[in-house]
Design an enzyme around this catalytic site. Structure first.
Site, PDB file in Angstrom:
ATOM      1  CG  ASN A  66      -2.061  -0.941   1.129  1.00  0.00           C
ATOM      2  OD1 ASN A  66      -2.613  -1.152   0.058  1.00  0.00           O
ATOM      3  ND2 ASN A  66      -2.428  -1.548   2.253  1.00  0.00           N
ATOM      4  CB  CYS A  75      -5.621  -4.959  -4.148  1.00  0.00           C
ATOM      5  SG  CYS A  75      -6.218  -3.418  -4.873  1.00  0.00           S
ATOM      6  CG  ASN A  77     -10.565  -1.506  -8.055  1.00  0.00           C
ATOM      7  OD1 ASN A  77     -11.415  -1.872  -8.849  1.00  0.00           O
ATOM      8  ND2 ASN A  77     -10.851  -0.735  -7.024  1.00  0.00           N
ATOM      9  CG  HIS A 166     -13.781  -5.471   3.139  1.00  0.00           C
ATOM     10  ND1 HIS A 166     -13.449  -4.334   2.451  1.00  0.00           N
ATOM     11  CD2 HIS A 166     -13.049  -6.476   2.601  1.00  0.00           C
ATOM     12  CE1 HIS A 166     -12.555  -4.627   1.522  1.00  0.00           C
ATOM     13  NE2 HIS A 166     -12.296  -5.929   1.597  1.00  0.00           N
ATOM     14  CD  GLU A 215      -8.812   0.621  -1.057  1.00  0.00           C
ATOM     15  OE1 GLU A 215      -8.094  -0.395  -0.904  1.00  0.00           O
ATOM     16  OE2 GLU A 215      -9.015   1.160  -2.147  1.00  0.00           O
ATOM     17  CB  CYS A 224     -12.208  -0.538  -2.359  1.00  0.00           C
ATOM     18  SG  CYS A 224     -11.640  -1.948  -1.370  1.00  0.00           S
ATOM     19  N   GLY A 227     -13.812  -4.374  -1.527  1.00  0.00           N
ATOM     20  CA  GLY A 227     -14.858  -3.696  -0.762  1.00  0.00           C
ATOM     21  C   GLY A 227     -16.213  -3.781  -1.436  1.00  0.00           C
TER      22      GLY A 227
END
Length: 284
Positions: A66, A75, A77, A166, A215, A224, A227
């Protein structure tokens, strides 16, 4: 050291992609990745993604740092961007080409689609408190519609893991949420021992959700993927949405399908190359 990179984005969630196929470990440190992600003094990105050799029965391995240097398990995306990056590296952009990719969240399988998008088999959602992990409802089998004190109010939250944690809460108007203020309080709340991503969801229709996200390790982002997947799962568990939904994020829309047949979540959305370059790391 000079590092060749490509910049990709998926709904504005942007990443630096590095060809790391010659080594089983990332070629830069988390601290160096954080510098690369700096939008004023570096390239600018939400994270750095490394394409590494596969493990066991997979073709590739995905690692990601990150923008704050932390390493998430997965992740959504980012893995769409990685699939496009791998296709561009190999020169094989055939329609319906799929890849088995090892991640810290397990094996993820993205597939290139005819319309230029990427459809990803994100696997089964994890719902038990221990799997997320969270101390909320620690003796129960799920964390659904639980009360949680954050800031100056009580929120109703549902917790889901898509390989990463999440916390989802449904609100009347997602645009009115002060993400910069409330996001860090959720992320670092004591009930989430590994911190958490937090999604604030407005139900527009049963098949259309509007989402804003804070995030873990990156802060406010335009999208996200994990997410969005967790949000649809939470929506179904709370009887607020269908199993097949469009999720609108600030950067655009994702199509999320939680299959009743195999319990797996499928995410479909875009990934686009922005530019290529070379980055010079300077020893301090």
């Amino acid at each position: 050291m000079v590092i060749e990179f490509s910049k990709y984005q998926g709904l504005g969630n942007d990443f630096i992609l590095i060809d790391n196929l010659h080594s089983t470990d990332p070629i830069i440190t988390p601290q160096e990745a954080s510098k690369m992600c700096d939008r004023h003094f570096g390239i600018g990105a939400d994270g750095v993604i490394f394409a590494l050799p596969g493990k066991e029965d997979t073709e590739y391995t995905m690692r990601i740092y990150n923008s704050d240097g932390s390493e998430p398990e997965m992740c959504g995306n980012g893995i769409r961007c990685l699939a496009k990056f791998i296709a561009d590296l190999s020169g094989n952009t055939e329609v319906n080409k799929s890849y088995r990719i090892h991640t810290l969240a397990g094996v993820i399988i993205p597939k290139l689609t005819e319309d230029g998008n990427v459809r990803v088999d994100m696997g089964e959602p994890q719902l038990s408190p221990a799997q997320i992990p969270t101390t909320l409802n620690s003796q129960g089998d799920k964390v659904v519609d639980q009360s949680l004190e954050v800031g100056d109010r009580t929120w109703s939250v549902t917790a889901v893991s898509m390989g990463n944690p999440h916390c989802i809460t449904f609100v009347e108007d997602s645009d009115r949420i002060d993400l910069e203020k409330i996001g860090p309080l959720f992320e670092h709340h004591s009930v989430f021992p590994q911190r958490t991503n937090t999604e604030f969801i407005q139900v527009v229709k049963s098949d259309y959700l509007k989402m804003r996200v804070w995030e873990r390790g990156a802060g406010i982002t335009l999208a996200c993927g994990t997410g969005a997947c967790a949000t649809v799962v939470a929506g179904v568990l709370n009887n607020k949405c269908d199993r097949s939904c469009t999720v609108e994020l600030p950067g655009g829309c994702l199509q999320i399908d939680w299959s009743a047949m195999d319990n797996r979540v499928y995410m479909t959305g875009p990934a686009t190359e922005v530019f290529k370059g070379k980055y010079l790391t300077i020893a301090e």
